[in-house]
Write a protein that holds these residues in place. Structure first.
Motif, short mmCIF file in Angstrom:
data_model
loop_
_atom_site.label_atom_id
_atom_site.label_comp_id
_atom_site.label_asym_id
_atom_site.label_seq_id
_atom_site.Cartn_x
_atom_site.Cartn_y
_atom_site.Cartn_z
N ASP A 29 57.65 46.27 33.39
CA ASP A 29 56.65 45.19 33.13
C ASP A 29 57.21 44.18 34.35
O ASP A 29 56.12 43.59 34.89
CB ASP A 29 56.74 44.65 31.91
CG ASP A 29 55.51 43.47 31.50
OD1 ASP A 29 54.47 43.82 31.74
OD2 ASP A 29 56.15 42.43 31.33
N ARG A 32 55.46 45.36 37.68
CA ARG A 32 54.11 45.35 37.63
C ARG A 32 53.59 43.79 37.48
O ARG A 32 52.54 43.56 38.40
CB ARG A 32 53.30 46.03 36.17
CG ARG A 32 53.33 47.45 36.32
CD ARG A 32 52.24 47.92 34.95
NE ARG A 32 53.17 47.60 33.89
CZ ARG A 32 53.94 48.33 33.20
NH1 ARG A 32 54.19 49.73 33.56
NH2 ARG A 32 54.38 47.89 32.11
N SER A 33 54.08 42.93 36.90
CA SER A 33 53.51 41.70 36.86
C SER A 33 54.09 40.86 38.05
O SER A 33 53.47 39.77 38.29
CB SER A 33 54.07 41.03 35.48
OG SER A 33 55.36 40.67 35.57
#
Length: 218
Positions: A29, A32-33
């Motif tokens: 995450d 991705r972020s």
């Protein structure tokens, strides 16, 4: 034969447990972020993994780089960003400041790092990277202050780091004196400006930015 001490094994075990039980599930995450992992920073700080090498007289643990490497190795297996934060929270800028800085300088930045700050080293510029002697950022002495002007590029932690170790060409009375290091703290020292963020292929959870100095007074 080299063997780890009981204390080092305990440090390694703690880092391995945190890597497997906490950081592993967050890593994808973060990538991705492209967001800085403040939750991980909090966990690292509580575990005592930020400022491990800061001398005890300044609030740190006074541990060695070897001790830090044991932590970095375990964290890097699951999350490069989190491992990099530990590297810079114990080596790099804070290592240089503790080794060569004045007592006043160490006392200024040690509490920040111990509270979770990942210091930034400001060397690379748009026109100079590993050839640091080609840097054009200047620190001109005026009275008992130095006035810094210039642009740095690809600075890891731009916009999230508070502590900045800035390298610049020193000028005194119109004469170049070589490259010197200066400490500035974001939001405390006027003239330190965070520029644009650059896209990255790896370690995407730590911003790489320009940093602009406009009459930064040190």
């Amino acid at each position: 034969m080299f063997q780890l001490s009981d204390e080092q094994i305990a440090i390694q075990d703690t880092a391995r447990r945190m890597a497997n039980e906490i950081f592993k599930d967050r890593a994808a995450d973060i990538d991705r972020s492209e967001q800085y992992p403040w939750d991980n920073v909090k966990d690292l700080t509580v575990a005592g993994f930020m400022g491990m090498t800061i001398p005890k007289e300044h609030g740190g643990l006074g541990l060695s780089y070897m001790d830090v490497v044991l932590v970095v190795e375990e964290l890097a297996r699951v999350c490069g960003v989190t491992a990099r934060i530990v590297v810079e929270g114990n080596m790099g800028a804070i290592g240089a400041i503790c080794a060569y800085g004045s007592k006043k300088q160490i006392e200024r930045v040690a509490p920040l790092v111990l509270a979770g700050d990942k210091p930034a080293i400001c060397i690379t510029e748009p026109g100079s990277g590993s050839a640091a002697t080609s840097m054009t950022t200047t620190a001109v002495k005026k009275g008992d202050k130095y006035i810094i002007n210039g642009i740095k590029h690809w600075i890891t932690g731009g916009g999230v780091s508070k502590t900045h170790l800035i390298f610049a060409q020193v000028e005194e009375d119109g004469e170049r004196k070589g490259i010197g290091g200066f400490i500035a703290v974001r939001d405390e020292d006027k003239g330190l400006i965070i520029g644009k963020r650059e896209p990255a292929m790896g370690l995407r959870g730590i911003p790489e930015t320009e940093i602009i100095f406009e009459d930064l007074e040190i």
